[in-house]
Design a protein around this motif. Sequence first.
Motif, PDB file in Angstrom:
ATOM      1  N   UNK A   1       0.953  -1.082   0.010  1.00  0.00           N
ATOM      2  CA  UNK A   1       0.048   0.016  -0.015  1.00  0.00           C
ATOM      3  C   UNK A   1       0.951   1.245   0.021  1.00  0.00           C
ATOM      4  N   UNK A   2       0.658   2.530  -0.846  1.00  0.00           N
ATOM      5  CA  UNK A   2       1.163   3.692  -0.649  1.00  0.00           C
ATOM      6  C   UNK A   2       0.547   4.318   0.467  1.00  0.00           C
ATOM      7  N   UNK A   3       1.558   5.218   0.748  1.00  0.00           N
ATOM      8  CA  UNK A   3       1.087   6.208   1.790  1.00  0.00           C
ATOM      9  C   UNK A   3       0.332   7.351   1.082  1.00  0.00           C
ATOM     10  N   UNK A   4      -0.439   8.193   1.956  1.00  0.00           N
ATOM     11  CA  UNK A   4      -1.278   9.007   1.135  1.00  0.00           C
ATOM     12  C   UNK A   4      -0.148  10.226   0.521  1.00  0.00           C
ATOM     13  N   UNK A   5       0.866  10.364   1.184  1.00  0.00           N
ATOM     14  CA  UNK A   5       2.074  11.433   0.838  1.00  0.00           C
ATOM     15  C   UNK A   5       2.683  10.833  -0.544  1.00  0.00           C
ATOM     16  N   UNK A   6       3.041   9.541  -0.505  1.00  0.00           N
ATOM     17  CA  UNK A   6       3.632   8.993  -1.801  1.00  0.00           C
ATOM     18  C   UNK A   6       2.732   9.056  -2.986  1.00  0.00           C
ATOM     19  N   UNK A   7       1.335   8.509  -2.529  1.00  0.00           N
ATOM     20  CA  UNK A   7       0.497   8.799  -3.811  1.00  0.00           C
ATOM     21  C   UNK A   7       0.095  10.069  -4.225  1.00  0.00           C
ATOM     22  N   UNK A   8       0.147  11.097  -3.603  1.00  0.00           N
ATOM     23  CA  UNK A   8      -0.180  12.322  -3.806  1.00  0.00           C
ATOM     24  C   UNK A   8       1.167  12.930  -4.651  1.00  0.00           C
ATOM     25  N   UNK A   9       2.276  12.418  -4.245  1.00  0.00           N
ATOM     26  CA  UNK A   9       3.419  12.855  -5.133  1.00  0.00           C
ATOM     27  C   UNK A   9       3.561  12.089  -6.539  1.00  0.00           C
ATOM     28  N   UNK A  10       3.210  11.037  -6.532  1.00  0.00           N
ATOM     29  CA  UNK A  10       2.988  10.396  -7.722  1.00  0.00           C
ATOM     30  C   UNK A  10       2.105  10.975  -8.771  1.00  0.00           C
ATOM     31  N   UNK A  11       1.012  11.130  -8.479  1.00  0.00           N
ATOM     32  CA  UNK A  11      -0.184  11.774  -9.197  1.00  0.00           C
ATOM     33  C   UNK A  11       0.379  13.344  -9.234  1.00  0.00           C
ATOM     34  N   UNK A  12       0.844  14.049  -8.546  1.00  0.00           N
ATOM     35  CA  UNK A  12       1.359  15.191  -9.021  1.00  0.00           C
ATOM     36  C   UNK A  12       2.329  15.227  -9.955  1.00  0.00           C
ATOM     37  N   UNK A  13       3.325  14.100  -9.941  1.00  0.00           N
ATOM     38  CA  UNK A  13       4.352  14.086 -11.206  1.00  0.00           C
ATOM     39  C   UNK A  13       3.996  13.551 -12.329  1.00  0.00           C
ATOM     40  N   UNK A  14       2.869  13.193 -12.418  1.00  0.00           N
ATOM     41  CA  UNK A  14       2.269  12.723 -13.601  1.00  0.00           C
ATOM     42  C   UNK A  14       1.789  13.668 -14.626  1.00  0.00           C
ATOM     43  N   UNK A  15       2.135  13.341 -15.953  1.00  0.00           N
ATOM     44  CA  UNK A  15       1.754  14.420 -16.933  1.00  0.00           C
ATOM     45  C   UNK A  15       0.128  14.171 -16.865  1.00  0.00           C
ATOM     46  N   UNK A  16      -0.253  13.247 -16.968  1.00  0.00           N
ATOM     47  CA  UNK A  16      -1.916  13.081 -16.945  1.00  0.00           C
ATOM     48  C   UNK A  16      -2.064  11.546 -16.307  1.00  0.00           C
ATOM     49  N   UNK A  17      -3.654  11.767 -15.793  1.00  0.00           N
ATOM     50  CA  UNK A  17      -4.049  10.252 -15.255  1.00  0.00           C
ATOM     51  C   UNK A  17      -5.002   9.681 -16.168  1.00  0.00           C
ATOM     52  N   UNK A  18      -4.955   8.629 -16.437  1.00  0.00           N
ATOM     53  CA  UNK A  18      -5.967   7.907 -17.327  1.00  0.00           C
ATOM     54  C   UNK A  18      -6.970   7.105 -16.318  1.00  0.00           C
ATOM     55  N   UNK A  19      -8.328   7.502 -16.631  1.00  0.00           N
ATOM     56  CA  UNK A  19      -9.213   6.889 -15.773  1.00  0.00           C
ATOM     57  C   UNK A  19     -10.168   5.822 -16.681  1.00  0.00           C
ATOM     58  N   UNK A  20      -9.985   4.638 -17.037  1.00  0.00           N
ATOM     59  CA  UNK A  20     -10.693   3.956 -17.904  1.00  0.00           C
ATOM     60  C   UNK A  20     -11.887   3.346 -17.569  1.00  0.00           C
ATOM     61  N   UNK A  21     -12.541   3.494 -16.524  1.00  0.00           N
ATOM     62  CA  UNK A  21     -13.525   2.795 -16.082  1.00  0.00           C
ATOM     63  C   UNK A  21     -14.569   2.633 -16.739  1.00  0.00           C
ATOM     64  N   UNK A  22     -15.158   1.286 -16.973  1.00  0.00           N
ATOM     65  CA  UNK A  22     -16.495   1.353 -17.672  1.00  0.00           C
ATOM     66  C   UNK A  22     -17.663   1.837 -16.943  1.00  0.00           C
ATOM     67  N   UNK A  23     -17.723   1.795 -15.551  1.00  0.00           N
ATOM     68  CA  UNK A  23     -18.727   2.298 -14.930  1.00  0.00           C
ATOM     69  C   UNK A  23     -18.064   2.824 -13.573  1.00  0.00           C
ATOM     70  N   UNK A  24     -18.844   3.856 -12.940  1.00  0.00           N
ATOM     71  CA  UNK A  24     -18.165   4.613 -11.744  1.00  0.00           C
ATOM     72  C   UNK A  24     -19.402   4.947 -11.122  1.00  0.00           C
ATOM     73  N   UNK A  25     -19.545   4.521  -9.749  1.00  0.00           N
ATOM     74  CA  UNK A  25     -20.542   4.804  -8.654  1.00  0.00           C
ATOM     75  C   UNK A  25     -20.174   6.501  -8.523  1.00  0.00           C
ATOM     76  N   UNK A  26     -19.201   6.719  -8.300  1.00  0.00           N
ATOM     77  CA  UNK A  26     -18.663   8.363  -7.933  1.00  0.00           C
ATOM     78  C   UNK A  26     -17.635   8.798  -8.654  1.00  0.00           C
ATOM     79  N   UNK A  27     -16.645   7.828  -8.901  1.00  0.00           N
ATOM     80  CA  UNK A  27     -15.347   8.494  -9.531  1.00  0.00           C
ATOM     81  C   UNK A  27     -14.122   9.143  -8.547  1.00  0.00           C
TER      82      UNK A  27
END
Length: 109
Positions: free
Chosen positions: A1-27
């Motif tokens: 499991x990633x810590x919240x801090x590590x997850x945040x730093x990975x997301x912030x470092x990404x050029x973009x995030x791809x969310x390919x969900x077929x269905x999402x209750x909230x997203x």
Amino acid sequence: LLSCIKLYSLVKAADYIVVPSITEGFGLTCVESCTMGCRVIHSSGGSLPEVAFGKTLQFENRNIFSLSSVLLDVINGCQFIQSDVKEFTVKTHIDKLEQQYKSLLTLSL
């Protein structure tokens, strides 16, 4: 499991995030990424079109060719679409549910 801090730093470092969900209750993944200011490419599935904000691009749900096309557009310098920040509060959610129920009750009378 990633810590919240590590997850945040990975997301912030990404050029973009791809969310390919077929269905999402909230997203939640989409909302969290948008909230962090990350550019998001998401499917048209479930709630994603309703919750995405900031710099986003959308592709047709269940269509790998649509996703491929959007990714190629991004690689070739396509600009993301900018939309206003969306707020998700309990009151807003309750108000929308109430409107839906009233609408359904009116139809059934």
